[in-house]
Write an enzyme that holds these catalytic residues in place. Structure first.
Site, PDB file in Angstrom:
ATOM      1  N   ARG A  18       0.825  -1.211   0.000  1.00  0.00           N
ATOM      2  CA  ARG A  18       0.000   0.000   0.000  1.00  0.00           C
ATOM      3  C   ARG A  18       0.851   1.250   0.000  1.00  0.00           C
ATOM      4  NH1 ARG A  18      -5.379  -1.752   1.041  1.00  0.00           N
ATOM      5  NH2 ARG A  18      -5.998   0.394   0.761  1.00  0.00           N
ATOM      6  N   GLY A  38       2.631   1.909  11.727  1.00  0.00           N
ATOM      7  CA  GLY A  38       4.063   1.996  12.007  1.00  0.00           C
ATOM      8  C   GLY A  38       4.924   2.165  10.777  1.00  0.00           C
ATOM      9  N   HIS A 169       7.777  -8.636   7.315  1.00  0.00           N
ATOM     10  CA  HIS A 169       7.145  -8.207   8.565  1.00  0.00           C
ATOM     11  C   HIS A 169       6.457  -9.355   9.307  1.00  0.00           C
ATOM     12  CE1 HIS A 169       7.619  -3.796   8.165  1.00  0.00           C
ATOM     13  NE2 HIS A 169       7.829  -4.143   6.911  1.00  0.00           N
ATOM     14  N   ARG A 272      -5.937  -6.366  15.229  1.00  0.00           N
ATOM     15  CA  ARG A 272      -6.749  -6.502  14.029  1.00  0.00           C
ATOM     16  C   ARG A 272      -7.505  -7.808  14.196  1.00  0.00           C
ATOM     17  NH1 ARG A 272      -4.930  -8.201   9.945  1.00  0.00           N
ATOM     18  NH2 ARG A 272      -2.781  -8.624  10.526  1.00  0.00           N
ATOM     19  N   ARG A 310      -9.711  -7.314   6.540  1.00  0.00           N
ATOM     20  CA  ARG A 310      -9.955  -8.320   5.485  1.00  0.00           C
ATOM     21  C   ARG A 310     -11.377  -8.886   5.552  1.00  0.00           C
ATOM     22  NH1 ARG A 310      -4.106 -11.249   6.700  1.00  0.00           N
ATOM     23  NH2 ARG A 310      -2.987  -9.262   6.757  1.00  0.00           N
ATOM     24  N   ASP A 371       3.010 -14.417  15.585  1.00  0.00           N
ATOM     25  CA  ASP A 371       3.054 -13.015  15.150  1.00  0.00           C
ATOM     26  C   ASP A 371       4.490 -12.664  14.795  1.00  0.00           C
ATOM     27  OD1 ASP A 371       2.028 -10.463  14.704  1.00  0.00           O
ATOM     28  OD2 ASP A 371       0.941 -10.438  16.613  1.00  0.00           O
ATOM     29  N   LEU A 375       3.317  -5.144  17.591  1.00  0.00           N
ATOM     30  CA  LEU A 375       3.604  -3.782  18.041  1.00  0.00           C
ATOM     31  C   LEU A 375       2.762  -3.386  19.241  1.00  0.00           C
ATOM     32  CD1 LEU A 375       3.916  -2.008  14.578  1.00  0.00           C
ATOM     33  CD2 LEU A 375       5.716  -2.960  16.015  1.00  0.00           C
ATOM     34  N   VAL A 376       1.603  -4.047  19.418  1.00  0.00           N
ATOM     35  CA  VAL A 376       0.737  -3.682  20.547  1.00  0.00           C
ATOM     36  C   VAL A 376       1.493  -3.879  21.866  1.00  0.00           C
ATOM     37  CG1 VAL A 376      -1.358  -4.366  21.791  1.00  0.00           C
ATOM     38  CG2 VAL A 376      -1.412  -4.099  19.293  1.00  0.00           C
ATOM     39  N   TYR A 493      32.392 -28.084 -20.350  1.00  0.00           N
ATOM     40  CA  TYR A 493      33.705 -27.460 -20.548  1.00  0.00           C
ATOM     41  C   TYR A 493      33.650 -25.928 -20.338  1.00  0.00           C
ATOM     42  CZ  TYR A 493      38.264 -26.322 -22.450  1.00  0.00           C
ATOM     43  OH  TYR A 493      39.542 -25.844 -22.579  1.00  0.00           O
ATOM     44  N   ASP A 494      33.039 -25.198 -21.294  1.00  0.00           N
ATOM     45  CA  ASP A 494      33.059 -23.720 -21.219  1.00  0.00           C
ATOM     46  C   ASP A 494      32.219 -23.231 -20.048  1.00  0.00           C
ATOM     47  OD1 ASP A 494      34.331 -22.790 -23.973  1.00  0.00           O
ATOM     48  OD2 ASP A 494      33.048 -24.532 -24.357  1.00  0.00           O
TER      49      ASP A 494
HETATM   50  C1  GDG Z   1       2.382  -6.844  10.929  1.00  0.00           C
HETATM   51  C2  GDG Z   1       2.849  -8.154  11.577  1.00  0.00           C
HETATM   52  C3  GDG Z   1       4.460  -6.842  12.956  1.00  0.00           C
HETATM   53  C4  GDG Z   1      -4.745  -1.826  16.459  1.00  0.00           C
HETATM   54  N1  GDG Z   1      -5.973  -1.451  16.857  1.00  0.00           N
HETATM   55  C5  GDG Z   1      -6.033  -0.128  16.734  1.00  0.00           C
HETATM   56  C6  GDG Z   1      -4.817   0.323  16.276  1.00  0.00           C
HETATM   57  N2  GDG Z   1      -4.041  -0.729  16.105  1.00  0.00           N
HETATM   58  C7  GDG Z   1      -2.647  -0.673  15.670  1.00  0.00           C
HETATM   59  C8  GDG Z   1      -1.735  -0.998  16.815  1.00  0.00           C
HETATM   60  C9  GDG Z   1      -0.483  -1.445  16.108  1.00  0.00           C
HETATM   61  C10 GDG Z   1      -1.023  -2.033  14.803  1.00  0.00           C
HETATM   62  O1  GDG Z   1      -2.377  -1.634  14.671  1.00  0.00           O
HETATM   63  C11 GDG Z   1      -1.008  -3.547  14.822  1.00  0.00           C
HETATM   64  O2  GDG Z   1       0.320  -3.966  14.679  1.00  0.00           O
HETATM   65  P1  GDG Z   1       0.790  -5.444  15.029  1.00  0.00           P
HETATM   66  O3  GDG Z   1       2.258  -5.471  15.039  1.00  0.00           O
HETATM   67  O4  GDG Z   1       0.214  -5.797  16.342  1.00  0.00           O
HETATM   68  O5  GDG Z   1       0.145  -6.393  13.925  1.00  0.00           O
HETATM   69  P2  GDG Z   1      -0.044  -6.447  12.299  1.00  0.00           P
HETATM   70  O6  GDG Z   1      -1.001  -5.418  11.837  1.00  0.00           O
HETATM   71  O7  GDG Z   1      -0.448  -7.841  12.029  1.00  0.00           O
HETATM   72  O8  GDG Z   1       1.393  -6.114  11.675  1.00  0.00           O
HETATM   73  C12 GDG Z   1       3.331  -7.871  12.975  1.00  0.00           C
HETATM   74  C13 GDG Z   1       4.045  -5.614  12.175  1.00  0.00           C
HETATM   75  O9  GDG Z   1       3.562  -5.969  10.876  1.00  0.00           O
HETATM   76  C14 GDG Z   1       5.226  -4.640  11.992  1.00  0.00           C
HETATM   77  O10 GDG Z   1       6.295  -5.236  11.343  1.00  0.00           O
HETATM   78  O11 GDG Z   1       4.719  -6.440  14.304  1.00  0.00           O
HETATM   79  O12 GDG Z   1       3.812  -9.066  13.574  1.00  0.00           O
HETATM   80  O13 GDG Z   1       1.794  -9.106  11.603  1.00  0.00           O
HETATM   81  O14 GDG Z   1       0.334  -0.370  15.811  1.00  0.00           O
HETATM   82  O15 GDG Z   1      -1.591   0.149  17.590  1.00  0.00           O
HETATM   83  N3  GDG Z   1      -4.553   1.620  16.083  1.00  0.00           N
HETATM   84  C15 GDG Z   1      -5.554   2.501  16.339  1.00  0.00           C
HETATM   85  N4  GDG Z   1      -6.765   2.111  16.768  1.00  0.00           N
HETATM   86  C16 GDG Z   1      -7.059   0.821  16.978  1.00  0.00           C
HETATM   87  O16 GDG Z   1      -8.177   0.503  17.376  1.00  0.00           O
HETATM   88  N5  GDG Z   1      -5.311   3.795  16.165  1.00  0.00           N
END
Ligand code: GDG
Length: 738
Positions: A18, A38, A169, A272, A310, A371, A375-376, A493-494
């Site tokens: 994206r 992030g 990721h 998510r 999704r 995972d 990041l949570v 050979y070559d």
């Molecule tokens: C992939 C990899 C890897 C969630 N709910 C809300 C909200 N969030 C934000 C969190 C966090 C992000 O979404 C979720 O990040 P994760 O790392 O937990 O998971 P994935 O989306 O699956 O990310 C993962 C990441 O890439 C980075 O490399 O860590 O393993 O699967 O930032 O805060 N944000 C807001 N409201 C919500 O209700 N604003």
């Protein structure tokens, strides 16, 4: 140091599924909204500072004339156009229904569909084309994530000297899971075109090394995390992603008290809505807590935020239904007139409010089934700026590799999770404070800027190369295989025994290679054959040793000790026709092109033809060859014309083996075949399972060989080892895996 500094200022091309904004078609045309998340906040400042291009999919199907501009941004945006139909297969299909579950080791959920794969390949190519157009020498292309695993190779084929780096990721699974994918080799080849491949944690990097070693036969150096891929070296590394620490900390300090937090203590889940996040398992674990420790009833609430994700995909709809039912059941079982155990929000919460919730929650329950990082977990500890809370974290998240001070659990074990929650809810302030302080210190230091810097620094570093292939490696690969058997060593050979030079007459055998071959020829337990596209007499005159077998014209003619001379019976029909074809090819009259007449075959060489003229010339040569009733086959900067008689180097090898050792040859003889050319691929394919085969040279096309060697020096080391290897008196075959 100055050089490294300058390297760090290079413009970058970011390629991600994206773009850094989402696009909607509104009443005033296309409307853009910045994406949260992030990746965008990490990479945007880098692009702003260095300049470059962000290449990605806008998320909707753009009409032909619709253009996207990022107003005021000091970098370019290149939208990749994907139709809705393609998005269904590339994004919802191959990316999210094949790679996503498989890479999270949930293989039973993975769907393998060739049409999804083909669309994925085509869309990846479109990203590569956009990158090739945007690339200038000195740029670095940084490709992100599982949606674009073929793009590096597709780009490398067009810009051989490009700097290409990749970051995954999500987890990289163990070989036993990865090999379920029908297109596993293509993905490995796709990635190995990079200079650097980054993963979150070293476990994933090691899984990747296992896969390339076991599936492609590439040499790997686990100490220095290198892969030798043909004549290139690829650096593998772990670069755990971090978050914007200062931003989350500030938001946590500024946020008003959360409305969701009343008199009860909060156990918080934020995800998510995805089956990898373990939400149903988490609800069951919370139910178990309430069973085991009734005192928490009316005391504690599980607040689960699930962001829609999704949602067109059937499995995600099913998961939503499952969670709805579970929440209903647990609430029905334990709720009282003033208290419901689970508060479930199926929506996104604004980021500043989320920071307040993190701060006010007593426990964060981060229990994914698998995972990449998560990041949570990192955001939660960062936001502990008041009364310190406790992080309960799945051992199966990449984050668990570094966040040792969390309470680590197995998300599949509800009892363990319930006990960890109990421990968290009853932990004294001193322990909570110590754990949080250590966790925060680490996240502050290894924040997202650190991640970007360390990755780009590694990408800009000069590549190390692997130690040259040593005798001990050949001993490991071939020792048990050959032990107690006659060895039949087949060599092109070559490009295999001599480096490729600008004219075949200049390809002379080095003395050291000649001695290595002689040492093999002297052994009673070893037979050597040279299998070449040259005329038989030509190749014999270059190697000269009469003890060797020679196969010329791709095996159409064979001669050697103890072998009846062989000449394919259909050749007579073609001998005169090559002459006419040669004349027609010569009439093309392109400077630098020339025709090598080899009796029943010929080779049209274009190595010295100027690059822009080549494609048209090759096309023309191929048409002439086919029109004359020959097969046109690609070779190194050449097109071969061969009689269409179903004979190739592989058939010739089988012919030699049967003629020399009899029909049951495979019970007594172990075969090694080494070659560098596309025509050697015929032998690699035919000998699969019957021989150990080595492909020499650049990794520019996928190979059917069992192993790869970088250059002629490595071949020499192999031939030397064969000549010097230990002899085993016993001819009792050992049990080995050929
Ligand atoms: C992939 C990899 C890897 C969630 N709910 C809300 C909200 N969030 C934000 C969190 C966090 C992000 O979404 C979720 O990040 P994760 O790392 O937990 O998971 P994935 O989306 O699956 O990310 C993962 C990441 O890439 C980075 O490399 O860590 O393993 O699967 O930032 O805060 N944000 C807001 N409201 C919500 O209700 N604003």
């Amino acid at each position: 140091m100055a050089k490294a500094q300058a390297e760090n200022e290079r413009p970058i091309l970011v390629l991600s599924n994206r773009l850094p904004f989402t696009v909607h078609r509104g009443s005033r045309g296309l409307e853009q909204r910045p994406s949260a998340g992030g990746l965008v906040s990490a990479l945007e400042p880098v692009l702003r500072k260095r300049g470059g291009t962000w290449i990605g999919w806008p998320g909707i199907e753009l009409q032909d004339k619709e253009q996207l501009e990022l107003e005021g941004a000091p970098y370019r945006v290149a939208p990749v156009r994907i139709t809705e139909k393609e998005a269904t297969r590339y994004y919802h299909g191959f990316s999210n229904r094949t790679l996503w579950p498989l890479f999270h080791s949930l293989h039973e959920r993975a769907r393998f569909d060739r049409r999804d794969w083909e669309t994925y390949r085509r869309v990846n190519q479109r990203f590569a084309d956009a990158a090739v157009s945007a690339y200038s020498p000195g740029d670095i292309a940084w490709v992100h994530d599982y949606h674009l695993m073929l793009t590096p190779q597709q780009m490398r084929l067009k810009v051989p000297d490009a700097q290409i780096a990749f970051f995954l990721h999500i987890p990289f699974p163990p070989y036993d899971i990865f090999r379920l994918l029908p297109w596993e080799e293509d993905l490995l080849w796709g990635l190995l075109a990079c200079d650097v491949i980054g993963f979150h944690v070293s476990g994933y990097a090691h899984n990747f090394l296992d896969c390339v070693e076991r599936r492609l036969g590439a040499r790997v150096d686990r100490e220095n995390m290198l892969v030798e891929h043909g004549d290139r070296t690829v650096q593998i590394g772990s670069f755990p992603i971090g978050i914007e620490f200062d931003l989350y900390e500030k938001q946590a300090l500024d946020a008003p008290p959360s409305k969701e937090v009343r008199h009860e203590r909060i156990v918080l889940g934020v995800d998510r809505l995805d089956y990898t996040k373990g939400i149903p398992e988490r609800i069951r674990a919370f139910e178990r807590l309430l069973e085991l420790y009734p005192d928490y009833r009316e005391e504690v609430v599980l607040l689960q935020i699930a962001v829609p994700s999704r949602s067109q995909v059937a499995e995600y709809k099913e998961l939503k239904r499952e969670i709805d039912e579970l929440v209903g059941r647990v609430n029905g079982r334990f709720a009282t007139s003033s208290w419901s155990p689970i508060r479930y929000l199926y929506r996104a919460v604004p980021q500043d409010r989320l920071a307040g919730l993190y701060r006010d929650a007593h426990v964060a329950l981060v229990t994914p089934l698998r995972d990449g990082m998560n990041l949570v977990a990192k955001e939660y500890v960062t936001c502990q700026v008041e009364d310190p809370g406790v992080l309960v974290l799945s051992r199966l998240a990449g984050a668990a590799e570094t966040m040792h001070e969390a309470l680590l659990v197995n998300p599949y074990n509800p009892d363990e999770c319930a006990e960890a929650m109990h421990r968290a809810l009853s932990m004294d302030e001193a322990e909570r404070g110590s754990r949080v302080a250590a966790l925060r210190r680490r996240e502050r230091r290894y924040n997202v800027d650190f991640w970007v810097r360390s990755f780009l620094t590694a990408a800009a570093e000069d590549r190390q190369t692997l130690r040259p292939a040593s005798h001990s490696e050949f001993e490991t690969w071939l020792g048990a295989y050959l032990s107690g058997y006659q060895c039949a060593l087949f060599l092109d050979y070559d490009g295999t025994l001599t480096p490729i030079v600008d004219h075949p007459s200049k390809a002379l055998l080095a003395d050291s290679m000649r001695s290595a071959l002689e040492a093999c020829a002297e052994r009673a337990d070893t037979d050597v054959a040279i299998v070449s596209g040259r005329k038989l007499e030509d190749v014999r005159s270059h190697v000269t040793d009469p003890r060797l077998t020679y196969a010329g014209n791709h095996g159409l003619e064979v001669s050697g000790p103890d072998l009846p001379p062989f000449r394919h019976e259909d050749l007579v029909h073609y001998l005169s026709r090559t002459d006419d074809l040669a004349k027609e090819l010569e009439r093309l009259g392109v400077e630098g092109a020339w025709t090598e007449r080899k009796g029943p075959t010929l080779t049209f060489h274009y190595r010295k033809v100027a690059e822009p003229k080549r494609d048209a010339l090759i096309e023309e040569a191929r048409s002439l060859i086919i029109a004359s009733g020959f097969q046109a086959r690609d070779a190194h900067c050449a097109v071969e014309a061969r009689p269409p008689i179903g004979w190739d180097k592989g058939r010739a090898v089988l012919h030699i083996l049967r003629s020399r050792y009899g029909r049951a040859w495979s019970e007594r003889v172990r075969v090694i075949y080494v070659g560098d050319d596309l025509t050697d691929e015929d032998a690699f394919r035919l000998l699969a399972g019957l021989a150990i085969t080595f492909r020499v040279g650049p990794a520019d096309v996928p190979t059917a060989a069992s192993r790869q060697l970088p250059n002629v020096d490595a071949v020499k080391a192999l031939v030397e080892w064969v000549g010097q290897r230990e002899t085993f008196e016993s001819h009792t075959p050992r049990l080995v895996d050929a």
